[in-house]
Structure formats: structure tokens, C-alpha cells
Design an enzyme around this catalytic site. Structure first.
Site, PDB file in Angstrom:
ATOM      1  N   HIS A 111      47.258  12.580  46.543  1.00 18.41           N
ATOM      2  CA  HIS A 111      48.817  12.979  46.184  1.00 18.41           C
ATOM      3  C   HIS A 111      49.698  12.336  46.926  1.00 18.41           C
ATOM      4  O   HIS A 111      50.758  12.434  47.031  1.00 18.41           O
ATOM      5  CB  HIS A 111      48.886  14.406  46.476  1.00 18.41           C
ATOM      6  CG  HIS A 111      48.193  15.448  45.414  1.00 18.41           C
ATOM      7  ND1 HIS A 111      46.890  15.675  45.432  1.00 18.41           N
ATOM      8  CD2 HIS A 111      48.775  16.154  44.593  1.00 18.41           C
ATOM      9  CE1 HIS A 111      46.477  16.136  44.314  1.00 18.41           C
ATOM     10  NE2 HIS A 111      47.687  16.745  43.660  1.00 18.41           N
TER      11      HIS A 111
ATOM     12  N   GLU B  26      49.324  14.574  30.499  1.00 23.08           N
ATOM     13  CA  GLU B  26      50.242  13.386  30.949  1.00 23.08           C
ATOM     14  C   GLU B  26      49.957  12.185  29.841  1.00 23.08           C
ATOM     15  O   GLU B  26      50.855  11.638  29.544  1.00 23.08           O
ATOM     16  CB  GLU B  26      50.057  12.816  32.400  1.00 23.08           C
ATOM     17  CG  GLU B  26      50.305  13.630  33.589  1.00 23.08           C
ATOM     18  CD  GLU B  26      49.569  14.781  33.888  1.00 23.08           C
ATOM     19  OE1 GLU B  26      48.483  14.864  33.357  1.00 23.08           O
ATOM     20  OE2 GLU B  26      49.743  15.846  34.646  1.00 23.08           O
TER      21      GLU B  26
END
Ligand SMILES: Cc1ncc(C[n+]2csc(CCOP(=O)(O)OP(=O)(O)O)c2C)c(N)n1
Ligand SMILES: [Mg+2]
Lengths: 337, 462
Positions: B265, B196
């Protein structure tokens, strides 16, 4: 999609031709310009006209001058905060760079970027980045754009011996190798990241850091502009030829502290003096010019004077240019659609 | 003319120092770069290097002198063709003489900066003709609307490309990029490694280089790996470059809690990104929002953080069929008109607010529900106009309360609607805890319809 003229990759010469007198004199002038500019910047800092962080490039001039000489117009360049030399080598005006250092309206970023943040679309210079290592994926992305647009250009991405330990550098190496992106990573190994020597921070050889990705690497004497130019020519031909990225580790040295307020206690005076007196890139080229009969004291004095005039003019401009108007506080936050 | 050598500032904060030692003597020849003296500051001893060449004609401040002010002339340097004696007759040591070039004095003028736009009356949102497109609609999911928005923009502009983890061959981890690889090929729909920080930075570079990247984060939880490039590289470079280096880029992906995926998450990032000048932050609710706003985001010359919601991906809404349908960023939507209380929400919580409005209606309370759609710029105008009518505000968000969107909403009320409020603002928000896994605890952690109903009644004192 914007496509600029496609250029032909330079054919790889079988035997590198001897540099001409004109080329050598050009390198001399460029290196001297950077040195004198930086000395002047140091002086203006001392006078309080430049503030904050100011990282001088003195000692490392051969790296950027040799690399730039191998590039073609349209190739992009990106580096860290130690960026004054790179901008001058790209052809950005000394006046605009110095005025940015003093935080004035006439600076490349209208005074809003400072020493560490300058850019020029015209000269394909993409900064000027203050987060150690961050320029590496950005430079890789510039190379991605060159490939996407098929414009035949490459990116030259400079990073320090400290920056090579950032994770994002390896994320970049991986993608650049995977996608065969046209980028040269130039590691300017000046032996120190602030006060931490390479030995204390980095395991292994830096030019081999791409080997697991299949990226060829080469160690180069970065104190010799001709050796830099030779390595740069090879790397440029390889990268422009569509073979993917390449790493050049330039062994170099900064004479000054990391930034202006660094007393440099982490190295000895002897070490600095030895590099300055025995390995200096400008002295070295000077004696080469003399032995080749390409210049004498008098002709170099003319160059010195020209360079000094440019730097003096830049300093005058930078001290007389007004501060940015207060209204500039609120501009350039978003592009108006 | 001899040149003054001035006492230098050797750090950003130094105002005076001790001239510890002269390394050069009067009469010495000096080259640029030579060390001429040593100076002690409160922090360190540093060397002073010559900038000009010449002969050290006269030392004006002897070594050992303490408290020498920055910019005092400490020596005179004779240039070429001048002799040291020419100079010694010249001026006496002028203490702390004004420097040749006047340094900008900070204290002199904290120049009246133009007032921040925030304190001005709220400006009307950008105009929109979106309503007229709803004559011809088709039912589609948020997922399909997002895909269509990307596909339409990619057809229109060859510099738009999509990159991220699993976006191409796998067709998207949440199938949002379904079919894009087949239509646009691997040069424009690019599977990245799990990297990322790297691909966000790469995409920023590509944007500087003239492309228009759409970067998908598998979920925004993973954008924390990349947040340095989103903020420091994408959002700030335009400013730092004095307007030269715009960054047209979209960072998109699902944001907030999904279901039962626990703390790492399940986080809501709108207030994180909305904090940053130089970013636009958008969070759609319906499929029409998703399509119209994503198209606007891709066309926007600025970096846009586009916060989707996994639970909404499968929800269906009416979406205009005309490909020219677009929603300008910065415009909220009144989803349901009402007179008694204003409820603001965004993303999945808009559905929560609408359900609450239904329940409130059963109790005779008319709630006006505003779908914010754009978090930054926030459509303050629409919110304030609503509160002028209802005199009460409930802010709903899934994220944490501290420095959250509800906190901003409260500040907006203080600044722009204080005189219209009949009750303090009430915030409905995710509980101030990491997201638990257990089904019952997760439900407790997230705002529920009844929380909104309770809050609305509270501001109505009912
Ligand atoms: C991410 C990050 N960490 C720390 C710093 C502070 N810092 C600025 S320069 C520097 C040293 C970098 O050294 P190197 O990469 O060798 O480059 P050089 O300064 O030698 O050119 C550090 C630690 C920073 N700017 N960014
Ligand atoms: Mg270094």
C-alpha cells in the site's frame, strides 16, 4: 451533454416475419464480401504486402452479418483483433480497411493501427483491440454512455471463446447487470483460442457464463445467418427495452489458422473439411435462395462479380496508397487542446 | 490474361520455403479457397489456398523444389474463357519475378524520421495567468480543493461524472468526494464494485462514447489491476486510430506512501505512468495546485493520471476563490527563488524541499525550489533555466531510483544543461526496497529533510 435523437425501441414482434428475398440477398452479398475480402487479405499477406498479425474471419461471416442486420444506426460495435468482417458489416469501406492492412496512408488509422486496430466514429465502430478480453469492459462503457446520454442505442460487444476466461469479462458482466446497461455480449465460439480447444480451456457452457449475474444467455447456430438474425432480433429488443445485458453464444468455426502463420496442428483436416463442406454459411444460404426461387446461378454470379470488383478495387487502393509520411510518426499522440 | 500464382509468405518472417507438394494438377478446376499446394517453412508445413477461380494452367515450380523465394510465380491460373493451352505457350517460369505490387522494402529507406522533440531545445511551458487569481484567496485543504474542482467542472459540463469505490454514499474512502452524491445524484457519482480492471475499462469506453469520466482509485496501488486499460486502451488508442478516438478521462487518487501501511500500500507511480506516450501525468503539492490542475485535467481531451497524496489531503493552503482559476498542465512552479542550487520535487516532497531550503538558508546557501506539478509533459524549460543560474541540481522524489524521475532529471541535464553543470546531479529518493512496516525502518526508507540538505551541500562541495 451531447444527446442525439431519442429513438423508439423496436416493438417485439409476436411472430418473426419471414425474411424477404431482398434481405436474404443482402445477407448473401455481405457474407460473400467478407469472405472474398479475407481471401484477398490472405493473398496480400502472402505477397508480403501485409505484415505482422492478420486474423482472418473466414467461416464466421454469418455471425456478424446476422447481428448487424438487427441493429439500428447509432448502435455501437466493438470487437477483438479478428475485426475485418465486423468493419465491413458496419459499413466501413473495404478500401480503407484493406489500406490499413497494408499499412498505408489511406487506411482507416492512416497506417498506424494495422489489422488489429481500426475505428470509425462515423459508423460507430470502436475497434479493433489486441488484448484478449479488453474490449469487454470498453464495450460495457459504451453501453454506459448510451444509457447516460439516454440516446436509445445499444452496444454490441464481440468476444471469443478464449476471451471469456478473462477476469475482466466477469467484472463487466457484473456491472452491466447491476446497472442494467444496454449491451449484447456476442461470444463467437469458433471452438479454438489459438491452439487451445474450448474443452481444454473452459469449464461449463459459455452461454451460461452470465447466469449468476442474472444475464440471460442463448446458444445459437452461428453458421446460419437466419438463426443469428432471429436471436439477434430478440436480444436487441430485450436489451433496448431497458432490461439489461444479454449473452449470445454463437457456435461458429474459423476455417483458417488463428493468424496467418498458424499451421493448425491442433485439429484435423477432416474436422475443417466437414465444417466447410457441410456447414458453410454461404453455401447454406445459397441453397436456400435456390429452393425459395429467389436466385439462380446467373443472378448470384452478378453478385459475385460486384463483390469481386469491390475487393479488387480495395486491393488496388491498398497497394497504391502511399506509405504514411514520416511526419506521421509524431502525430496523434495527444489531442491538442 | 492468366494470373500468376505466387509463392506466398506464410509468416511475418518467411523469405523462402520448399514447395512440398502440389495438391492440384494441371488442368484442374480451382475455386477460391481450394487448397492447391503445401509449402514447408522452417517452422511448419502450411497449405496454400487459391484466391482466384479458374483452371490450373501450368505448374512453374515442380514439387520438391527447395528455397523458393517468396513472390516467385509458382503456377499460372487461366481465368474464365481462357484455356489451359492458351497459357502454356505464355511466359517461361520467370524466377523470383518482381511481384505485381511492390512490397514496401524495409531496408530501402529507414526514412530520415523527423528528429525527436526531446533533442530540440526545451520549449517554454504553456502560458499561465494563475498568479493574478491570488489577490482573493481562501484557506482550504487539498481535500476540499479537489472536491471543489470536481464539483465546479460537473456543474459546467453534464458529461463529467465520477466513479470509483466508495465515492458516493461513503463520500470517498478519504472523503475527497464529500457532498458530490448529494449535489449530483447517483447517475453522476457512481459507487462501483471492487473491480478496478473492469471499471477502468468501462470508463475508457464511456470516454470513447463521448463522456468525461473522473475515475477514482481508492489508492494508486490498486491501479495496477487496471494498468492495461490505462496504457493499452486509454493512452494508445488515439494513435492507433490515426487520431479519431480520443479518450478524455482522468484517473485520480492518492499515490505514494501513506503512513505505516507497508509494501503493498505504499508505492509511488509517477515514473510508471510518465513512461507512456499518450498519457499526461500530474502530481500536485498545494491545494491551489490541486484545484487548478484537476480542473485542467478534467477539461483536457487526453487521458490524465492525477497523482494525489494522502498525507497532503489535510494540509491547508491559500486557494484563489475565482472559479476561473486554472493551472495549465506542463508548467512547473518556482516555489522559492534561489541562486546556489536548484532542487526539484513534486507532491509531498515539495514540502520536504522547502524545509530543506530553510535549513540551507541558515547555513548561507540559497536554494531554488521547483515544484514540478506536471511530470509529463515535464517543464524542462523552467528546470534548465534555473540550472543555468545555479549550475547545480538535486532531484527529490519518494519513489525508487531505478528509471525513476531523478534518472530522467539526470538525462535532461545531460541533454540540455551539460555545459552549465558545476557538479553531477544528485538524486534523493526512496530507498531501493519494498516499504517496511516498522516505524523506524519506514522512516529510513523515505527521503528526509536532512537527506535533501546533505545532497544540496554535496553538489556545492560543502
Ligand atoms: C491478454 C492477452 N493474452 C494473450 C494474447 C495472445 N492471444 C491472441 S489471440 C489469442 C486467442 C484468443 O482466442 P479467442 O478469444 O477464442 O478468439 P479467436 O482468436 O478465436 O477469435 C491469444 C491467446 C493476447 N493478445 N492478449
Ligand atoms: Mg476462438
Amino acid at each position: 451533454m451531447a444527446t442525439t435523437t431519442r429513438r423508439r425501441a423496436k416493438p417485439a414482434e409476436n411472430a418473426a416475419p419471414e425474411p424477404t428475398q431482398e434481405e436474404l440477398l443482402h445477407y448473401y452479398k455481405e457474407m460473400l464480401l467478407i469472405r472474398r475480402f479475407e481471401e484477398k487479405a490472405g493473398q496480400l499477406y502472402g505477397m508480403g504486402l501485409i505484415g505482422g498479425f492478420c486474423h482472418l474471419y473466414i467461416g464466421q461471416e454469418a455471425v456478424v452479418v446476422g447481428m448487424q442486420a438487427a441493429q439500428l444506426p447509432g448502435d455501437s460495435v466493438i470487437t477483438s483483433y479478428r475485426d475485418h468482417g465486423h468493419m465491413l458489416a458496419c459499413g466501413m469501406e473495404a478500401k480503407g480497411v484493406m489500406a490499413e492492412l497494408t499499412g498505408r496512408a489511406g487506411g482507416y488509422s492512416k497506417g498506424k493501427g494495422g489489422s488489429m486496430h481500426m475505428f470509425s466514429r462515423e459508423k460507430n465502430f470502436y475497434g479493433g483491440h489486441g488484448i484478449v478480453g479488453a474490449q469487454t469492459p470498453i464495450g460495457t462503457g459504451l453501453a454506459f454512455a448510451h444509457k447516460y446520454k439516454k440516446d436509445g442505442c445499444i452496444d454490441v460487444c464481440y468476444l471469443g471463446d478464449g476471451a471469456v476466461n478473462q477476469g475482466q469479462v466477469y467484472e463487466s458482466f457484473n456491472m452491466a447487470a447491476l446497472w442494467k446497461l444496454p449491451v449484447i455480449y456476442v461470444i463467437e465460439n469458433n471452438k479454438y483460442a489459438m491452439g487451445t480447444s474450448q474443452q481444454r480451456a473452459s469449464a461449463g457452457e459459455l452461454y451460461l457464463r452470465g447466469s449468476a449475474y442474472g444475464i440471460p444467455g442463448k446458444q445459437v447456430n452461428g453458421m446460419d445467418v437466419l438463426e443469428v438474425k432471429k436471436a439477434a432480433d430478440e436480444a436487441v429488443a430485450y436489451v433496448r427495452g431497458g432490461n439489461g445485458p444479454m449473452i449470445l453464444e454463437m457456435k461458429t468455426y474459423r476455417y483458417r489458422g488463428h493468424s496467418m502463420s498458424d499451421p493448425a496442428k491442433y485439429r484435423t483436416k477432416e474436422e475443417v473439411n466437414k465444417m466447410r463442406s457441410e456447414y458453410d454459411c454461404i453455401d447454406h444460404l445459397k441453397s436456400l435462395l435456390f429452393t425459395k426461387g429467389y436466385a439462380d446461378e446467373e443472378s448470384l454470379k452478378v453478385i459475385d462479380r460486384d463483390v469481386k470488383a469491390v475487393v479488387t478495387e480495395a486491393a488496388d487502393f491498398a497497394t497504391n496508397s502511399p506509405e504514411p509520411d514520416a511526419s506521421e510518426l509524431w502525430t496523434d499522440i495527444l489531442v491538442e487542446a | 490474361m492468366p494470373i500468376d500464382i505466387l509463392m506466398p509468405a506464410l509468416s511475418p518472417t518467411m523469405t523462402e520455403g520448399k514447395l512440398a507438394k502440389w495438391v492440384k494438377k494441371e488442368g484442374d478446376t480451382i475455386k477460391a479457397g481450394d487448397v492447391i499446394a503445401e509449402i514447408e517453412t522452417d517452422k511448419a508445413t502450411m497449405e496454400v489456398e487459391a484466391v482466384d477461380e479458374g483452371t490450373l494452367a501450368k505448374i512453374l515450380v515442380p514439387e520438391g523444389t527447395e528455397n523458393v523465394a517468396v513472390n516467385t510465380a509458382i503456377a499460372l491460373l487461366a481465368g474464365e474463357g481462357e484455356s489451359a493451352s492458351d497459357v502454356s505457350a505464355a511466359k517461361a517460369p520467370a524466377a523470383a519475378e518482381a511481384p505485381k505490387a511492390e512490397a514496401p522494402k524495409e531496408e530501402a529507406k529507414p526514412a530520415a524520421a523527423p528528429a525527436a522533440p526531446a533533442v530540440k531545445a526545451p520549449v517554454a511551458p504553456p502560458p499561465s495567468d494563475e498568479d493574478r487569481f491570488f489577490k482573493n484567496t481562501q484557506t482550504m485543504t487539498v481535500r476540499e480543493a479537489l472536491r471543489d474542482a470536481m464539483a465546479e467542472e460537473m456543474r459546467k459540463d453534464g458529461s463529467v461524472f465520477v466513479m470509483g469505490e466508495e465515492v458516493a454514499e461513503y463520500q470517498g474512502a478519504y472523503k475527497v468526494t464529500q457532498g458530490l452524491l448529494q449535489e449530483f445524484g447517483p447517475d453522476r457519482v457512481i459507487d462501483t464494485p471492487i473491480t478496478e480492471h473492469g471499471f477502468a475499462g468501462l470508463a475508457v469506453g464511456a470516454a470513447f462514447g463521448g463522456l468525461r469520466p473522473v475515475v477514482e482509485f481508492m489508492t494508486f496501488n490498486f491501479s495496477m489491476q487496471a494498468i492495461d486499460h490505462i496504457i493499452n486502451s486509454a493512452a494508445k488508442t488515439l494513435y492507433m486510430s490515426g487520431g479519431q478516438m480520443g479518450c478524455p478521462i482522468v484517473f485520480r487518487g492518492p499515490n505514494g506512501a501513506a503512513a505505516r501501511v507497508a509494501a503493498q500500500h505504499s508505492q509511488e507511480y509517477s515514473s510508471w505512468y510518465a513512461h507512456i506516450p499518450g498519457l499526461k501525468v500530474v502530481s500536485p503539492y498545494s491545494a491551489a495546485d490541486a484545484k487548478g490542475l484537476l480542473k485542467a485535467a478534467i477539461r483536457d481531451p487526453n487521458p490524465v493520471v492525477f497523482l494525489e497524496n494522502e498525507i497532503l489531503y489535510g494540509h491547508s493552503f491559500e486557494v484563489p476563490t475565482d472559479p476561473d482559476f486554472i493551472i495549465p498542465i506542463g508548467r512547473a512552479k518556482i516555489e522559492r527563488a534561489g541562486t546556489d542550487v536548484t532542487i526539484t520535487a513534486f507532491s509531498l516532497q515539495v514540502g520536504m524541499a522547502l524545509a530543506a531550503a530553510d535549513k540551507l538558508a541558515e547555513q548561507g546557501i540559497s536554494a531554488e525550489v521547483i515544484n514540478l506539478r506536471s511530470i509529463r509533459p515535464l517543464d524542462v524549460h523552467t528546470i534548465v533555466e534555473s540550472v543555468k543560474k545555479t549550475n547545480r541540481l538535486v532531484s527529490v522524489e519518494e519513489g525508487w531510483p531505478f528509471a525513476g524521475i531523478g534518472a530522467e532529471m539526470s538525462a535532461v541535464m545531460m541533454e540540455h544543461a551539460f555545459d552549465y553543470l558545476d557538479a553531477p546531479v544528485v538524486r534523493v529518493h526512496g530507498k531501493d526496497v519494498p516499504m517496511p512496516y516498522a516505524a523506524n525502518l519506514e522512516k529510513l526508507a523515505l527521503p528526509q529533510v536532512d537527506d535533501v540538505v546533505t545532497a544540496a551541500k554535496a553538489v556545492l562541495y560543502r
